[in-house]
Design a protein around this motif. Structure first.
Motif, PDB file in Angstrom:
ATOM      1  N   PRO A  58     -99.722  63.138  57.723  1.00  0.00           N
ATOM      2  CA  PRO A  58    -100.151  64.657  57.667  1.00  0.00           C
ATOM      3  C   PRO A  58    -101.116  65.018  56.701  1.00  0.00           C
ATOM      4  CG  PRO A  58     -97.814  64.291  56.907  1.00  0.00           C
ATOM      5  CD  PRO A  58     -98.452  63.150  57.393  1.00  0.00           C
ATOM      6  N   VAL A  59    -101.070  64.262  55.555  1.00  0.00           N
ATOM      7  CA  VAL A  59    -102.056  64.279  54.673  1.00  0.00           C
ATOM      8  C   VAL A  59    -102.881  62.907  54.347  1.00  0.00           C
ATOM      9  CG1 VAL A  59    -100.238  63.390  53.075  1.00  0.00           C
ATOM     10  CG2 VAL A  59    -102.232  64.540  52.273  1.00  0.00           C
ATOM     11  N   VAL A  60    -104.365  63.098  54.107  1.00  0.00           N
ATOM     12  CA  VAL A  60    -105.195  61.838  54.255  1.00  0.00           C
ATOM     13  C   VAL A  60    -106.054  61.917  52.788  1.00  0.00           C
ATOM     14  CG1 VAL A  60    -105.279  61.759  56.566  1.00  0.00           C
ATOM     15  CG2 VAL A  60    -107.100  62.795  55.451  1.00  0.00           C
ATOM     16  N   THR A  61    -106.442  60.673  52.415  1.00  0.00           N
ATOM     17  CA  THR A  61    -107.748  60.627  51.416  1.00  0.00           C
ATOM     18  C   THR A  61    -108.784  60.050  52.043  1.00  0.00           C
ATOM     19  OG1 THR A  61    -107.102  58.418  50.597  1.00  0.00           O
ATOM     20  CG2 THR A  61    -105.526  59.986  49.815  1.00  0.00           C
ATOM     21  N   ASP A  62    -109.877  59.732  51.107  1.00  0.00           N
ATOM     22  CA  ASP A  62    -110.778  59.376  51.688  1.00  0.00           C
ATOM     23  C   ASP A  62    -111.003  57.542  51.381  1.00  0.00           C
ATOM     24  OD1 ASP A  62    -111.276  59.062  48.886  1.00  0.00           O
ATOM     25  OD2 ASP A  62    -113.607  59.507  49.097  1.00  0.00           O
ATOM     26  N   GLY A  63    -109.670  57.339  51.059  1.00  0.00           N
ATOM     27  CA  GLY A  63    -109.578  55.875  50.603  1.00  0.00           C
ATOM     28  C   GLY A  63    -110.060  55.472  49.503  1.00  0.00           C
ATOM     29  N   GLU A  64    -110.671  56.312  48.606  1.00  0.00           N
ATOM     30  CA  GLU A  64    -111.617  56.005  47.238  1.00  0.00           C
ATOM     31  C   GLU A  64    -112.571  54.809  47.528  1.00  0.00           C
ATOM     32  OE1 GLU A  64    -108.287  54.996  44.549  1.00  0.00           O
ATOM     33  OE2 GLU A  64    -107.455  56.666  44.559  1.00  0.00           O
ATOM     34  N   MET A  65    -113.182  54.978  48.790  1.00  0.00           N
ATOM     35  CA  MET A  65    -114.124  54.354  49.137  1.00  0.00           C
ATOM     36  C   MET A  65    -115.264  54.349  48.355  1.00  0.00           C
ATOM     37  SD  MET A  65    -113.288  52.428  51.933  1.00  0.00           S
ATOM     38  CE  MET A  65    -111.223  52.422  52.283  1.00  0.00           C
ATOM     39  N   ARG A  66    -115.789  55.310  47.667  1.00  0.00           N
ATOM     40  CA  ARG A  66    -116.854  55.517  46.854  1.00  0.00           C
ATOM     41  C   ARG A  66    -116.588  55.007  45.434  1.00  0.00           C
ATOM     42  NH1 ARG A  66    -119.851  58.624  50.325  1.00  0.00           N
ATOM     43  NH2 ARG A  66    -118.949  60.118  51.446  1.00  0.00           N
ATOM     44  N   ARG A  67    -115.335  54.363  45.073  1.00  0.00           N
ATOM     45  CA  ARG A  67    -115.148  54.032  43.917  1.00  0.00           C
ATOM     46  C   ARG A  67    -115.115  52.637  43.688  1.00  0.00           C
ATOM     47  NH1 ARG A  67    -110.444  58.436  42.272  1.00  0.00           N
ATOM     48  NH2 ARG A  67    -111.004  60.273  43.445  1.00  0.00           N
ATOM     49  N   GLU A  68    -115.330  52.163  42.447  1.00  0.00           N
ATOM     50  CA  GLU A  68    -115.393  50.699  42.004  1.00  0.00           C
ATOM     51  C   GLU A  68    -113.918  50.568  41.768  1.00  0.00           C
ATOM     52  OE1 GLU A  68    -117.783  47.651  39.404  1.00  0.00           O
ATOM     53  OE2 GLU A  68    -116.908  49.166  38.307  1.00  0.00           O
ATOM     54  N   SER A  69    -113.121  51.434  41.191  1.00  0.00           N
ATOM     55  CA  SER A  69    -111.840  51.442  40.740  1.00  0.00           C
ATOM     56  C   SER A  69    -111.384  52.855  40.908  1.00  0.00           C
ATOM     57  CB  SER A  69    -111.525  50.903  39.437  1.00  0.00           C
ATOM     58  OG  SER A  69    -110.316  51.353  38.946  1.00  0.00           O
ATOM     59  N   PHE A  70    -109.780  53.125  40.964  1.00  0.00           N
ATOM     60  CA  PHE A  70    -109.314  54.388  41.096  1.00  0.00           C
ATOM     61  C   PHE A  70    -109.710  55.122  39.871  1.00  0.00           C
ATOM     62  CE2 PHE A  70    -106.180  52.510  38.268  1.00  0.00           C
ATOM     63  CZ  PHE A  70    -105.540  53.410  37.757  1.00  0.00           C
ATOM     64  N   GLN A  71    -110.160  54.485  38.524  1.00  0.00           N
ATOM     65  CA  GLN A  71    -110.315  55.202  37.546  1.00  0.00           C
ATOM     66  C   GLN A  71    -111.832  55.230  36.865  1.00  0.00           C
ATOM     67  OE1 GLN A  71    -108.731  52.756  34.124  1.00  0.00           O
ATOM     68  NE2 GLN A  71    -108.043  51.416  35.633  1.00  0.00           N
ATOM     69  N   SER A  72    -112.715  54.695  37.893  1.00  0.00           N
ATOM     70  CA  SER A  72    -114.102  54.219  37.466  1.00  0.00           C
ATOM     71  C   SER A  72    -115.054  55.591  37.284  1.00  0.00           C
ATOM     72  CB  SER A  72    -114.696  53.163  38.232  1.00  0.00           C
ATOM     73  OG  SER A  72    -114.588  53.587  39.650  1.00  0.00           O
ATOM     74  N   GLN A  73    -114.504  56.494  38.139  1.00  0.00           N
ATOM     75  CA  GLN A  73    -115.608  57.742  38.228  1.00  0.00           C
ATOM     76  C   GLN A  73    -115.683  58.383  36.947  1.00  0.00           C
ATOM     77  OE1 GLN A  73    -112.415  57.652  39.262  1.00  0.00           O
ATOM     78  NE2 GLN A  73    -111.685  59.668  40.004  1.00  0.00           N
ATOM     79  N   LEU A  74    -114.910  58.375  36.015  1.00  0.00           N
ATOM     80  CA  LEU A  74    -115.249  59.130  34.642  1.00  0.00           C
ATOM     81  C   LEU A  74    -116.447  58.349  34.132  1.00  0.00           C
ATOM     82  CD1 LEU A  74    -114.173  61.394  32.755  1.00  0.00           C
ATOM     83  CD2 LEU A  74    -113.189  59.532  31.323  1.00  0.00           C
ATOM     84  N   VAL A  75    -116.214  57.137  33.904  1.00  0.00           N
ATOM     85  CA  VAL A  75    -117.393  56.281  33.462  1.00  0.00           C
ATOM     86  C   VAL A  75    -118.826  56.498  33.972  1.00  0.00           C
ATOM     87  CG1 VAL A  75    -118.167  54.230  32.578  1.00  0.00           C
ATOM     88  CG2 VAL A  75    -115.891  54.858  32.035  1.00  0.00           C
ATOM     89  N   GLU A  76    -118.551  56.661  35.402  1.00  0.00           N
ATOM     90  CA  GLU A  76    -119.673  56.660  36.399  1.00  0.00           C
ATOM     91  C   GLU A  76    -120.388  58.085  36.421  1.00  0.00           C
ATOM     92  OE1 GLU A  76    -118.003  55.507  39.987  1.00  0.00           O
ATOM     93  OE2 GLU A  76    -118.143  53.281  39.421  1.00  0.00           O
ATOM     94  N   ALA A  77    -119.705  58.978  36.061  1.00  0.00           N
ATOM     95  CA  ALA A  77    -120.042  60.455  36.117  1.00  0.00           C
ATOM     96  C   ALA A  77    -120.398  61.130  34.857  1.00  0.00           C
ATOM     97  CB  ALA A  77    -118.961  61.288  36.963  1.00  0.00           C
ATOM     98  N   VAL A  78    -119.817  60.524  33.645  1.00  0.00           N
ATOM     99  CA  VAL A  78    -120.097  61.162  32.205  1.00  0.00           C
ATOM    100  C   VAL A  78    -121.032  60.142  31.308  1.00  0.00           C
ATOM    101  CG1 VAL A  78    -118.841  61.769  30.342  1.00  0.00           C
ATOM    102  CG2 VAL A  78    -118.083  62.430  32.684  1.00  0.00           C
TER     103      VAL A  78
END
Length: 371
Positions: A58-78
């Motif tokens: 009943p709930v889905v995610t995008d699979g984090e397909m756009r991320r190198e790691s679950f935590q990497s987007q801060l370094v990539e966006a900031v």
């Protein structure tokens, strides 16, 4: 959404399809344009959503397909961080079975905060907007807990930009709070903070590393949670989850131990509605710490392992849920995997068929237990 109880849940990441992994390598090497790579990511997200829908979640995610790691987007966006490689997200004293082996991965010395943080773009808004247009299911968006980034601060490397850990993490928390506000503005109803660093404090060696950042254990339990609550804010109608696991990379793990030393401070004080808890094997201890889950929270039992293809049956899962209900009433329990299937592009040692079978088992068990 906040008033709705989802019994069959998912943590976040899914195995990246081979086409996306190949595209990421080509893009990094300059052999693919940005628009071409974006289309490859889009196809992978479409695939991830379709897999979860087939499983009946009943709930889905995008699979984090756009991320190198679950935590990497801060370094990539900031702005403000030194350069990094995939090893930045894989370091630690890892353990596993004979198939995957134990491996110590050293922390890359060059990774860290070296300048004031300035957001170049939003971290997760693109993920949510794209996924929202492709499913009628509730979409969960995952973001890291701010204090998880303590390992990116050091008194030597970061002293010019942030003389203290507190100053750095306050800026991280403010950026993540703004991210939550943007997600809510865009219509997000379910947001999860990933906080594996709290259970890592169960290990004396890892606790020593984090305490060397400047915070003793008690401060992690108070100031860390205060920053988490700052990120969560006050958003009526939006459900927040808080995920606590013990490490998950390449089918390996970092620490063992009961939630008991953390439960009293974390479970009651974090302003999340759902506690996503790892319980897939004996390393997680007994269900007794669930007695500390407040009456206004749901404990989501991570009984299904993502570290191997071992098939769990609805019968065995239901038996464990019934066991846990000795400490938390059945109406305040739910079921999920214990972690993501691929917390980085490395992924875990199982196949897509195993992944889908496990998600189906979660849905079937939830139907059997709760109807």
């Amino acid at each position: 959404m906040a008033g709705e109880t989802i019994r069959a849940d998912v943590v976040g990441s899914l195995l990246r399809p081979p086409g996306l992994l190949e595209a990421r390598e080509r893009y990094s090497a300059g052999g693919m344009t940005a628009p071409e790579f974006k289309r490859a990511e889009d196809r992978a997200v479409d695939w991830a959503i379709s897999l979860q829908e087939r499983a009946g979640l009943p709930v889905v995610t995008d699979g984090e397909m756009r991320r190198e790691s679950f935590q990497s987007q801060l370094v990539e966006a900031v702005e403000g961080f030194s350069g990094h490689t995939i090893e930045a997200w894989l370091w630690g004293d890892w353990h596993g079975d004979e198939a995957v082996g134990d491996r110590r991965t050293e922390r890359p010395p060059e990774l860290g905060v070296v300048g004031p943080l300035r957001r170049r773009r939003h971290l997760c808004a693109e993920e949510f907007v794209y996924a929202r247009a492709r499913t009628e299911k509730t979409i969960k968006v995952t973001i890291p807990s701010p204090s998880m980034y303590a390992n990116l601060w050091s008194p030597e490397l970061s002293k010019e930009a942030y003389p203290t850990l507190d100053l750095f993490l306050e800026d991280v928390a403010e950026i993540l709070r703004e991210e939550v506000e943007e997600l809510v503005r865009l219509g997000a109803e379910y947001i999860q903070l990933d906080a594996p660093h709290y259970p890592l404090l169960l290990d004396p060696k890892t606790r020593r590393f984090y305490e060397e950042r400047g915070w003793p254990f008690e401060r992690w339990m108070s100031r860390g949670v205060e920053l988490d609550n700052h990120v969560i804010g006050d958003h009526p109608g939006v459900t927040f989850a808080f995920h606590l696991c013990r490490g998950n990379q390449g089918s390996r793990w970092l620490v063992s131990g009961s939630y008991e030393p953390l439960a009293r401070a974390l479970f009651a004080n974090v302003h999340a509605h759902r506690l996503m808890l790892e319980y897939d094997d004996e390393r997680s201890g007994t269900f007794e710490p669930l007695a500390h889950v407040p009456e206004d929270k749901t404990a989501v039992l991570g009984l299904v392992t993502t570290k191997s293809g071992r098939p769990e049956t609805p019968e065995e899962l239901e038996a464990r849920i019934r066991e846990a209900s000795r400490f938390v009433p059945l109406e305040r329990l739910a079921l999920s995997p214990q972690c993501g299937f691929a917390t980085s592009v490395v992924g875990n040692a199982l196949g897509v068929e195993d992944e889908e079978r496990k998600l189906r088992a979660i849905v079937q068990t939830a139907e059997n237990v709760w109807g």
